[in-house]
Design a protein around this motif. Structure first.
Motif, mmCIF file in Angstrom:
data_model
loop_
_atom_site.group_PDB
_atom_site.id
_atom_site.type_symbol
_atom_site.label_atom_id
_atom_site.label_comp_id
_atom_site.label_asym_id
_atom_site.label_seq_id
_atom_site.Cartn_x
_atom_site.Cartn_y
_atom_site.Cartn_z
ATOM 1 N N VAL A 23 0.598 -1.196 0.096
ATOM 2 C CA VAL A 23 -0.292 0.063 0.155
ATOM 3 C C VAL A 23 1.449 1.726 -0.071
ATOM 4 N N LYS A 24 1.920 0.646 0.771
ATOM 5 C CA LYS A 24 2.700 2.063 0.800
ATOM 6 C C LYS A 24 3.605 3.140 -0.407
ATOM 7 N N SER A 25 3.796 1.544 -0.928
ATOM 8 C CA SER A 25 4.544 1.714 -2.528
ATOM 9 C C SER A 25 3.451 1.964 -3.810
ATOM 10 N N LEU A 26 1.678 3.018 -2.673
ATOM 11 C CA LEU A 26 1.238 3.092 -4.692
ATOM 12 C C LEU A 26 1.528 5.184 -4.921
ATOM 13 N N GLU A 27 1.283 5.086 -5.355
ATOM 14 C CA GLU A 27 0.621 7.282 -5.754
ATOM 15 C C GLU A 27 -0.579 7.216 -4.766
ATOM 16 N N LYS A 28 -1.131 8.604 -4.849
ATOM 17 C CA LYS A 28 -2.720 8.584 -4.174
ATOM 18 C C LYS A 28 -3.185 9.016 -5.139
ATOM 19 N N PRO A 29 -4.792 9.156 -5.589
ATOM 20 C CA PRO A 29 -5.582 7.768 -4.577
ATOM 21 C C PRO A 29 -5.050 6.076 -4.877
ATOM 22 N N ARG A 30 -4.825 5.897 -4.161
ATOM 23 C CA ARG A 30 -3.941 4.184 -3.967
ATOM 24 C C ARG A 30 -4.713 3.529 -5.150
ATOM 25 N N ARG A 31 -4.752 3.384 -5.859
ATOM 26 C CA ARG A 31 -5.525 2.183 -6.906
ATOM 27 C C ARG A 31 -4.819 0.317 -6.310
ATOM 28 N N ILE A 32 -5.555 -0.455 -6.320
ATOM 29 C CA ILE A 32 -5.754 -1.324 -5.681
ATOM 30 C C ILE A 32 -6.556 -2.461 -5.984
ATOM 31 N N PHE A 33 -5.321 -3.752 -7.006
ATOM 32 C CA PHE A 33 -6.848 -4.709 -7.890
ATOM 33 C C PHE A 33 -6.538 -5.800 -7.271
ATOM 34 N N LEU A 34 -7.559 -6.702 -6.784
ATOM 35 C CA LEU A 34 -7.660 -8.134 -6.144
ATOM 36 C C LEU A 34 -7.604 -8.173 -7.479
ATOM 37 N N MET A 35 -6.372 -10.120 -7.714
ATOM 38 C CA MET A 35 -7.148 -11.453 -8.644
ATOM 39 C C MET A 35 -6.810 -12.052 -7.442
ATOM 40 N N ILE A 62 -8.304 -2.368 5.010
ATOM 41 C CA ILE A 62 -9.533 -0.780 5.745
ATOM 42 C C ILE A 62 -8.745 0.221 6.476
ATOM 43 N N ASP A 63 -7.167 -0.950 7.042
ATOM 44 C CA ASP A 63 -6.728 -0.251 8.056
ATOM 45 C C ASP A 63 -5.434 -0.090 7.846
ATOM 46 N N ILE A 64 -5.442 -0.341 6.993
ATOM 47 C CA ILE A 64 -4.082 0.159 5.690
ATOM 48 C C ILE A 64 -4.187 1.591 4.950
ATOM 49 N N VAL A 65 -5.735 1.539 4.602
ATOM 50 C CA VAL A 65 -6.025 2.295 2.958
ATOM 51 C C VAL A 65 -6.145 3.296 4.298
ATOM 52 N N GLU A 66 -6.208 4.590 2.917
ATOM 53 C CA GLU A 66 -7.302 5.994 3.432
ATOM 54 C C GLU A 66 -8.313 6.431 2.780
ATOM 55 N N TYR A 77 -20.481 -1.068 1.907
ATOM 56 C CA TYR A 77 -20.075 -1.678 3.299
ATOM 57 C C TYR A 77 -18.423 -0.566 3.319
ATOM 58 N N LEU A 78 -17.740 -0.218 1.448
ATOM 59 C CA LEU A 78 -16.670 0.345 2.405
ATOM 60 C C LEU A 78 -17.317 2.019 1.803
ATOM 61 N N LYS A 79 -17.808 1.938 1.361
ATOM 62 C CA LYS A 79 -19.000 3.859 1.113
ATOM 63 C C LYS A 79 -18.936 4.183 2.909
#
Length: 478
Positions: free
Chosen positions: A60-72, A87-91, A113-115
């Protein structure tokens, strides 16, 4: 420099999507729960745009903001577990993207839920398999349009291209992307079954050998039937084993399924939509797995037919060329019906879930990268542009004309298959759907009467408004 996007889950699909993104100039952070997989990817598929990470926090720290996290990752519980860890890591404002084969209702739940935590969530349908992921899949993104803007360029760049356009279009809110992918898979089931039925007719009624059938499919792929599935079918008929036998003839006649076809059918039941061709395809897979029972039944229940017709002129009063034409036209008409049923289900879902679906654009997505890509998707897209409010694809000017042109060939072919005892349940369902849909005065009035007779469920009348009940038993006893 921080990465533009990160991919979690480095199985075949995840790894190939990451490589696709990297090839298109995007910096990609990669992470896998089994961290040894990260090293393996870097060793075997090294890319200068990859950044390897070994914990979710580092990822997560390695990503530019807003972070785009692709789950596969595998659909279901693994997605929920990963979201809880993130949830506890992202912003707030970061974007979590699920690119797996998730059930659309799970996507709706996760979105809501995430909204509440001000975290964006996109449910993205991806089709094309390993090759598509690597070189260009069809992409169906669902979620807020605002969040999609942050991934739009990446998705459109990595997607397949057809006729100069990207096979990635924003679908609508929450679970719409995964819903469209689900319906795509249902149509895929139908398409495959219809092609296999065409093969059965050519082989068992026409008496064509594999070489001859290969040539037929090769020719069909230069016609209105041109598609990925027709193309690969022609290729399948070319393959021989070392002993000279055809590989296809040595493959067990049992077909499995991963569940998306079942999802499509259950959803159609819930929304009250007839997708009978897709249902027939699913049922055919169920029946295919009853191999022992089918073998037993073959020796008990006889066909009472003339069997394999090597001499069609004697038994069917036609030559092979004419039979091939009947099969071709019947396959085309049946394919139209299966796509029409899929889009009819999408239309019902649009109303049920308050989505805003562009059917013409969805048809364009399917033109490249995905399994059901076909030439006539251009005609489907054009038909929805010309008649955007049409109730059913088969009512459009273009496709109603196609059906009227080929319908008698379908009737004639099915009469032959019935006489010869060759099962073609999907084609039969296509004809049944057309005939039912074009019948303004059906026999359902009798069903209304029966329900009122045994359960006092009431009935409607043609000559007056309202609900009515008749004392059937009392009056029959008089």
């Amino acid at each position: 420099m921080n990465s533009n996007i990160g991919v979690v889950g480095l199985s075949v699909m995840g790894m190939n999507l990451a490589l696709n993104m990297a090839d298109n100039g995007y910096r990609v952070s990669i992470f896998n729960r089994t961290i040894s997989v990260v090293d393996k990817v870097m060793e075997e598929n090294f890319h200068k745009n990859f950044t390897s990470t070994y914990s979710l926090k580092e990822f997560v720290k390695s990503l530019e903001k807003p972070r785009r996290i692709f789950l596969m990752v595998k659909s279901g519980k693994p997605v929920d577990m990963l979201i809880e860890q993130l949830i506890d890591i992202v912003e707030e404002g970061d974007i979590i993207i699920d690119g797996g084969n998730s059930f659309y209702k799970d996507t709706i739940r996760r979105t809501n839920y995430l909204k509440e935590k001000n975290i964006n969530f996109l449910g993205v349908g991806i089709s094309g398999g390993e090759e598509g992921a690597r070189f260009g899949p069809a992409i169906m993104p669902g979620g807020t349009e605002e969040a999609y803007k942050y991934v739009k360029d990446i998705f459109e760049d990595i997607s397949a291209k057809a006729y100069g356009e990207s096979c990635c279009k924003y679908i609508s809110e929450d679970g719409s992307g995964h819903y469209v992918k689900m319906v795509h898979n249902g149509i895929e089931y139908a398409d495959m079954q219809l092609i296999s039925e065409a093969y059965a007719i050519l082989k068992n009624i026409g008496g064509l050998n594999n070489h001859e059938i290969q040539k037929v499919f090769e020719d069909w792929n230069k016609s209105e039937l041109e598609s990925y599935l027709i193309e690969i079918t022609a290729n399948i008929f070319k393959v021989k084993e070392d002993d000279g036998t055809y590989l296809l003839d040595n493959i067990m006649d049992k077909a499995s399924q991963k569940g998306t076809g079942k999802w499509t059918n259950l959803e159609a039941i819930d929304l009250g939509v007839d997708i009978s061709v897709i249902s027939a395809a699913l049922n055919a897979r169920f029946m295919s797995n009853l191999k022992d029972e089918r073998t037993k039944a073959e020796n008990i229940i006889f066909k009472n037919t003339v069997g394999n017709n090597q001499d069609l002129n004697i038994n069917l009063n036609m030559d092979r060329k004419e039979l091939i034409k009947l099969v071709k036209n019947s396959l085309y008409i049946s394919k139209i019906v299966s796509y029409a049923q899929g889009f009819k289900l999408l239309k019902a879902a649009e109303k049920e879930y308050s989505w805003n679906l562009n059917f013409s654009e969805i048809a364009k997505i399917f033109r490249g990268g995905c399994i059901i890509r076909a030439k006539f998707l251009n005609d489907i897209s054009d038909a929805f542009v010309a008649e955007s409010d049409v109730d059913n694809l088969i009512l459009t000017k273009f496709f109603s004309n196609e059906i009227n042109t080929g319908l008698e060939d379908l009737r004639r072919l099915l009469s032959i298959t019935v006489q010869q005892g060759v099962p073609v349940s999907a084609m039969s369902s296509a004809l049944g759907y057309i005939d039912t849909y074009r019948t303004s005065r059906s026999s359902a009035n009798l069903i209304q009467a029966q329900r009122d007779y045994f359960g006092a469920h009431t009935f409607e009348r043609l000559d007056r408004e309202g609900s009515f009940h008749y004392e059937w038993i009392e009056n029959n006893e008089k």
